[in-house]
Design a protein around this motif. Structure first.
Motif, PDB file in Angstrom:
ATOM      1  N   MET A   1       0.822  -1.192   0.000  1.00  0.00           N
ATOM      2  CA  MET A   1       0.000   0.000   0.000  1.00  0.00           C
ATOM      3  C   MET A   1       0.870   1.261   0.000  1.00  0.00           C
ATOM      4  SD  MET A   1      -3.149  -1.023   0.039  1.00  0.00           S
ATOM      5  CE  MET A   1      -3.574  -2.751  -0.202  1.00  0.00           C
ATOM      6  N   PHE A   2       0.480   2.251  -0.769  1.00  0.00           N
ATOM      7  CA  PHE A   2       1.185   3.539  -0.838  1.00  0.00           C
ATOM      8  C   PHE A   2       2.663   3.342  -1.185  1.00  0.00           C
ATOM      9  CE2 PHE A   2      -2.287   3.877   2.256  1.00  0.00           C
ATOM     10  CZ  PHE A   2      -3.079   4.819   1.627  1.00  0.00           C
ATOM     11  N   ASP A   3       2.938   2.372  -2.073  1.00  0.00           N
ATOM     12  CA  ASP A   3       4.310   2.061  -2.485  1.00  0.00           C
ATOM     13  C   ASP A   3       5.213   1.739  -1.291  1.00  0.00           C
ATOM     14  OD1 ASP A   3       3.944   2.304  -5.271  1.00  0.00           O
ATOM     15  OD2 ASP A   3       4.021   4.493  -5.099  1.00  0.00           O
ATOM     16  N   ASN A   4       4.606   1.287  -0.200  1.00  0.00           N
ATOM     17  CA  ASN A   4       5.340   0.870   1.000  1.00  0.00           C
ATOM     18  C   ASN A   4       6.147   2.013   1.621  1.00  0.00           C
ATOM     19  OD1 ASN A   4       5.515  -1.429   2.644  1.00  0.00           O
ATOM     20  ND2 ASN A   4       7.568  -1.907   1.929  1.00  0.00           N
ATOM     21  N   VAL A   5       5.720   3.239   1.371  1.00  0.00           N
ATOM     22  CA  VAL A   5       6.517   4.391   1.788  1.00  0.00           C
ATOM     23  C   VAL A   5       6.505   4.611   3.304  1.00  0.00           C
ATOM     24  CG1 VAL A   5       4.687   6.133   1.577  1.00  0.00           C
ATOM     25  CG2 VAL A   5       7.048   6.795   1.187  1.00  0.00           C
ATOM     26  N   PHE A   6       5.483   4.094   4.011  1.00  0.00           N
ATOM     27  CA  PHE A   6       5.388   4.348   5.452  1.00  0.00           C
ATOM     28  C   PHE A   6       6.017   3.245   6.302  1.00  0.00           C
ATOM     29  CE2 PHE A   6       1.758   6.590   3.535  1.00  0.00           C
ATOM     30  CZ  PHE A   6       2.088   7.889   3.915  1.00  0.00           C
ATOM     31  N   ALA A   7       6.411   2.139   5.696  1.00  0.00           N
ATOM     32  CA  ALA A   7       7.001   1.031   6.454  1.00  0.00           C
ATOM     33  C   ALA A   7       8.302   1.472   7.124  1.00  0.00           C
ATOM     34  CB  ALA A   7       7.257  -0.164   5.541  1.00  0.00           C
ATOM     35  N   ASN A   8       8.364   1.268   8.440  1.00  0.00           N
ATOM     36  CA  ASN A   8       9.555   1.592   9.248  1.00  0.00           C
ATOM     37  C   ASN A   8       9.881   3.076   9.259  1.00  0.00           C
ATOM     38  OD1 ASN A   8      10.210  -1.136  10.058  1.00  0.00           O
ATOM     39  ND2 ASN A   8      10.860  -1.484   7.936  1.00  0.00           N
ATOM     40  N   LYS A   9       8.929   3.916   8.875  1.00  0.00           N
ATOM     41  CA  LYS A   9       9.135   5.368   8.932  1.00  0.00           C
ATOM     42  C   LYS A   9       8.570   5.934  10.239  1.00  0.00           C
ATOM     43  CE  LYS A   9      11.203   5.714   5.040  1.00  0.00           C
ATOM     44  NZ  LYS A   9      10.434   5.883   3.834  1.00  0.00           N
ATOM     45  N   ARG A  10       9.108   7.074  10.644  1.00  0.00           N
ATOM     46  CA  ARG A  10       8.655   7.754  11.859  1.00  0.00           C
ATOM     47  C   ARG A  10       7.550   8.744  11.480  1.00  0.00           C
ATOM     48  NH1 ARG A  10      14.124   7.741  11.705  1.00  0.00           N
ATOM     49  NH2 ARG A  10      14.141   9.892  11.001  1.00  0.00           N
ATOM     50  N   VAL A  11       6.387   8.581  12.079  1.00  0.00           N
ATOM     51  CA  VAL A  11       5.229   9.418  11.745  1.00  0.00           C
ATOM     52  C   VAL A  11       4.700  10.074  13.011  1.00  0.00           C
ATOM     53  CG1 VAL A  11       2.941   9.495  10.708  1.00  0.00           C
ATOM     54  CG2 VAL A  11       4.631   7.850   9.855  1.00  0.00           C
ATOM     55  N   LEU A  12       4.549  11.387  12.972  1.00  0.00           N
ATOM     56  CA  LEU A  12       3.997  12.159  14.092  1.00  0.00           C
ATOM     57  C   LEU A  12       2.589  12.609  13.730  1.00  0.00           C
ATOM     58  CD1 LEU A  12       4.110  13.790  16.750  1.00  0.00           C
ATOM     59  CD2 LEU A  12       5.291  15.605  15.481  1.00  0.00           C
ATOM     60  N   ILE A  13       1.635  12.305  14.613  1.00  0.00           N
ATOM     61  CA  ILE A  13       0.242  12.703  14.412  1.00  0.00           C
ATOM     62  C   ILE A  13      -0.185  13.597  15.565  1.00  0.00           C
ATOM     63  CG2 ILE A  13      -2.135  11.913  14.146  1.00  0.00           C
ATOM     64  CD1 ILE A  13      -1.029   9.194  13.281  1.00  0.00           C
ATOM     65  N   THR A  14      -0.643  14.808  15.270  1.00  0.00           N
ATOM     66  CA  THR A  14      -1.293  15.613  16.296  1.00  0.00           C
ATOM     67  C   THR A  14      -2.784  15.292  16.286  1.00  0.00           C
ATOM     68  OG1 THR A  14      -1.886  17.555  14.958  1.00  0.00           O
ATOM     69  CG2 THR A  14       0.373  17.459  15.827  1.00  0.00           C
ATOM     70  N   GLY A  15      -3.381  15.299  17.469  1.00  0.00           N
ATOM     71  CA  GLY A  15      -4.790  14.928  17.548  1.00  0.00           C
ATOM     72  C   GLY A  15      -5.002  13.436  17.379  1.00  0.00           C
ATOM     73  N   HIS A  16      -4.025  12.638  17.786  1.00  0.00           N
ATOM     74  CA  HIS A  16      -4.077  11.188  17.552  1.00  0.00           C
ATOM     75  C   HIS A  16      -5.111  10.479  18.414  1.00  0.00           C
ATOM     76  CE1 HIS A  16      -1.664  11.464  21.165  1.00  0.00           C
ATOM     77  NE2 HIS A  16      -1.658  10.154  21.300  1.00  0.00           N
ATOM     78  N   THR A  17      -5.587  11.118  19.483  1.00  0.00           N
ATOM     79  CA  THR A  17      -6.578  10.476  20.349  1.00  0.00           C
ATOM     80  C   THR A  17      -8.008  10.721  19.886  1.00  0.00           C
ATOM     81  OG1 THR A  17      -6.639  12.416  21.809  1.00  0.00           O
ATOM     82  CG2 THR A  17      -5.081  10.646  22.375  1.00  0.00           C
ATOM     83  N   GLY A  18      -8.188  11.584  18.887  1.00  0.00           N
ATOM     84  CA  GLY A  18      -9.521  11.858  18.368  1.00  0.00           C
ATOM     85  C   GLY A  18      -9.983  10.768  17.417  1.00  0.00           C
ATOM     86  N   PHE A  19     -11.177  10.950  16.871  1.00  0.00           N
ATOM     87  CA  PHE A  19     -11.793   9.959  15.987  1.00  0.00           C
ATOM     88  C   PHE A  19     -10.942   9.694  14.754  1.00  0.00           C
ATOM     89  CE2 PHE A  19     -14.973   9.818  12.351  1.00  0.00           C
ATOM     90  CZ  PHE A  19     -15.100   8.433  12.366  1.00  0.00           C
ATOM     91  N   LYS A  20     -10.686  10.727  13.956  1.00  0.00           N
ATOM     92  CA  LYS A  20      -9.877  10.541  12.753  1.00  0.00           C
ATOM     93  C   LYS A  20      -8.438  10.170  13.114  1.00  0.00           C
ATOM     94  CE  LYS A  20     -10.359  13.379   9.227  1.00  0.00           C
ATOM     95  NZ  LYS A  20     -10.470  14.667   8.478  1.00  0.00           N
ATOM     96  N   GLY A  21      -7.915  10.769  14.181  1.00  0.00           N
ATOM     97  CA  GLY A  21      -6.550  10.474  14.587  1.00  0.00           C
ATOM     98  C   GLY A  21      -6.358   9.030  14.998  1.00  0.00           C
ATOM     99  N   THR A  22      -7.367   8.458  15.657  1.00  0.00           N
ATOM    100  CA  THR A  22      -7.287   7.056  16.068  1.00  0.00           C
ATOM    101  C   THR A  22      -7.300   6.130  14.865  1.00  0.00           C
ATOM    102  OG1 THR A  22      -8.304   7.488  18.228  1.00  0.00           O
ATOM    103  CG2 THR A  22      -8.442   5.244  17.388  1.00  0.00           C
ATOM    104  N   TRP A  23      -8.172   6.401  13.899  1.00  0.00           N
ATOM    105  CA  TRP A  23      -8.193   5.586  12.681  1.00  0.00           C
ATOM    106  C   TRP A  23      -6.880   5.719  11.906  1.00  0.00           C
ATOM    107  CZ3 TRP A  23     -11.231   1.795  10.828  1.00  0.00           C
ATOM    108  CH2 TRP A  23     -12.506   1.626  11.385  1.00  0.00           C
ATOM    109  N   LEU A  24      -6.342   6.940  11.811  1.00  0.00           N
ATOM    110  CA  LEU A  24      -5.080   7.138  11.092  1.00  0.00           C
ATOM    111  C   LEU A  24      -3.937   6.432  11.807  1.00  0.00           C
ATOM    112  CD1 LEU A  24      -3.515   8.440   8.783  1.00  0.00           C
ATOM    113  CD2 LEU A  24      -3.306  10.521  10.177  1.00  0.00           C
TER     114      LEU A  24
END
Length: 367
Positions: A1-24
Motif C-alpha cells: 500500500m502507498f508504495d510501502n513508503v510508510f514502512a519503518n518510517k517515523r510518523v507524528l500525528i497531532t490529535g491522535h486520540t480523536g476519531f480521525k486520529g485514532t483511525w489514522l
C-alpha cells in the motif's frame, strides 16, 4: 500500500486520540510505521483510542498543541519523516459555546505546528488537515474547488478558513527556499463518519447512543444534505498525498479536497433510516423524532470538487453509500453488543477497505 513508503518510517500525528486520529494511527501501525502521537487529552467517553489500547502501541504524548516549547520538544525527539496535523476543536456546536478557544486551538494550533516545522532540518513531509468548512459556503449545488473563497458564517468555519490562511502565509514566508527540507500541503474533507466516533452533536453518534439505550434519536435538521463518506476515504487521501509529496510530485504549499462523489449525497433522515436497519427497527419511524430545536447554524448543502486530487494524486473515493453505512453500523454494533475484539475488528475493516480499493485498481494500493 502507498508504495510501502510508510514502512519503518517515523510518523507524528497531532490529535491522535480523536476519531480521525485514532483511525489514522491504526492504519499507520498496519502499514508498519513507528507512530508518535501528540494530543491534549482523551476527548470523549467512551474513547476509540482507549478501546483499541493504542497508548501501549505507540509513543503517546499529552500536551497542548499551542505550547510551542512542548510540541517542539516532541518533534525533536521523534525526528518524524511524516507529520499529520489533525489536532483541533472540531465540533461546530462547541464553537458557539467556546468561540475564543475554538479560534485559538484551530488557528494558533496550526501556527504552532508550522513554527515547529520551521526548525526541522531533516527531510520531512507534513500534511495540515483543516476542513471542507474552510470555504465560504453560499449553498450552491456544485462542489467547492481549492481556489474558491475561504471564510464562514460561523466561528468554526471561520477558524478553519483562518487556519488555511495561516498555513499558506507560513509557506510563502518560510518554506519556499529551494533547499527547504520540509514539504507541506493542506487537506480538506468533511462529513466523515465511521465506527468509534463519540463526539457531541453528530448525527451518527446521536443515533448510536440513543439506539444502544433503547431510545429514538432526536433529529435537528432531517432535510439537511451531506456527502457522507467513511473516515477511511479521506485518510487514504491524506496518506496518498503524503506519499506523492515524498516523491516530490506535489507543489510546495498546495491544497487538496477529499470527498465522495455527488451521488452519495443523502439527507440526514435518509442516513438515519439506513443506519436503523442494522439495529433491527421494523419501522424506521420508531427510530427517531424530529425536534425544532436548532441551537446553531448548520449548512444545508456543502460538497467538494475533488478533481484536483484525481488529476494529481490519482485518488478518488472507492466506497459506495451502502458500503459506508454497513461499515459504520457493523463497528458500533460490535462494540455495543460486546461480541467483538475491537482492535481486531478495526484492523479488519481497514483490510476490507484496502482490498476493495485494490479491486478497483486505485494507484495507492500498490505495494
Amino acid at each position: 500500500m502507498f508504495d510501502n513508503v510508510f514502512a519503518n518510517k517515523r510518523v507524528l500525528i497531532t490529535g491522535h486520540t480523536g476519531f480521525k486520529g485514532t483511525w489514522l494511527t491504526s492504519w499507520l501501525l498496519k502499514l508498519g510505521a513507528h507512530v508518535t502521537g501528540y494530543s491534549d487529552r482523551i476527548p470523549t467517553e467512551p474513547s476509540m483510542f482507549e478501546i483499541l489500547g493504542l497508548a501501549d502501541r505507540i509513543d503517546h504524548h499529552l500536551g497542548d498543541v499551542r505550547d510551542l516549547a512542548a510540541f517542539s520538544a516532541v518533534v525533536r525527539a521523534a525526528q518524524p519523516d511524516f507529520v499529520f496535523h489533525l489536532a483541533a476543536q472540531a465540533i461546530v456546536s462547541t464553537s458557539y459555546k467556546e468561540p475564543l478557544d475554538t479560534i485559538s486551538v484551530n488557528v494558533m494550533g496550526t501556527a504552532t505546528v508550522m513554527e515547529a516545522l520551521r526548525q526541522v532540518e531533516h527531510p520531512c513531509v507534513a500534511v495540515i488537515i483543516t476542513s471542507d468548512k474552510c470555504y465560504e459556503n453560499v449553498e450552491w449545488e456544485w462542489g467547492y474547488r481549492e481556489t474558491d473563497r475561504l471564510g464562514g458564517k460561523d466561528i468554526y468555519s471561520g477558524s478553519k478558513g483562518a487556519a488555511e490562511v495561516i498555513f499558506h502565509s507560513y509557506v510563502e514566508s518560510f518554506f519556499r527556499k529551494s533547499d527547504c527540507p520540509v514539504r507541506l500541503a493542506s487537506a480538506r474533507a468533511g462529513n466523515v463518519i465511521g465506527g468509534g466516533d463519540w463526539a457531541a452533536d453528530r448525527i451518527v453518534v446521536d443515533c448510536m447512543r440513543s439506539w444502544a439505550a433503547g431510545k429514538p434519536v432526536e433529529l435537528r435538521s432531517p432535510s439537511a444534505t451531506r456527502p457522507w463518506q467513511h473516515v477511511l476515504e479521506p485518510l487514504s487521501g491524506y496518506l496518498q498525498l503524503a506519499a506523492v509529496m515524498a516523491a516530490g510530485k506535489v507543489a510546495q504549499g498546495d491544497s487538496f479536497n477529499f470527498g465522495p462523489p455527488s451521488e452519495q449525497n443523502r439527507t440526514v433522515l435518509e442516513l438515519m433510516r439506513d443506519l436503523s436497519a442494522y439495529w433491527h427497527f421494523t419501522d424506521p419511524a420508531g427510530a427517531y423524532t424530529v425536534t425544532g430545536n436548532i441551537p446553531f447554524h448548520e449548512a444545508g448543502l456543502l460538497k467538494l470538487n475533488c478533481d484536483k486530487a484525481l488529476l494529481h494524486l490519482k485518488w478518488h473515493a472507492s466506497l459506495n453509500y451502502e458500503q459506508v453505512v454497513r461499515l459504520v453500523s457493523e463497528w458500533y454494533y460490535g462494540y455495543y453488543r460486546g461480541n467483538a475484539e475491537m482492535y481486531g475488528l478495526t484492523m479488519d475493516q481497514i483490510g476490507q477497505y484496502e482490498a476493495h480499493a485494490q479491486g478497483r485498481g486505485l494507484p495507492w494500493t500498490r505495494a
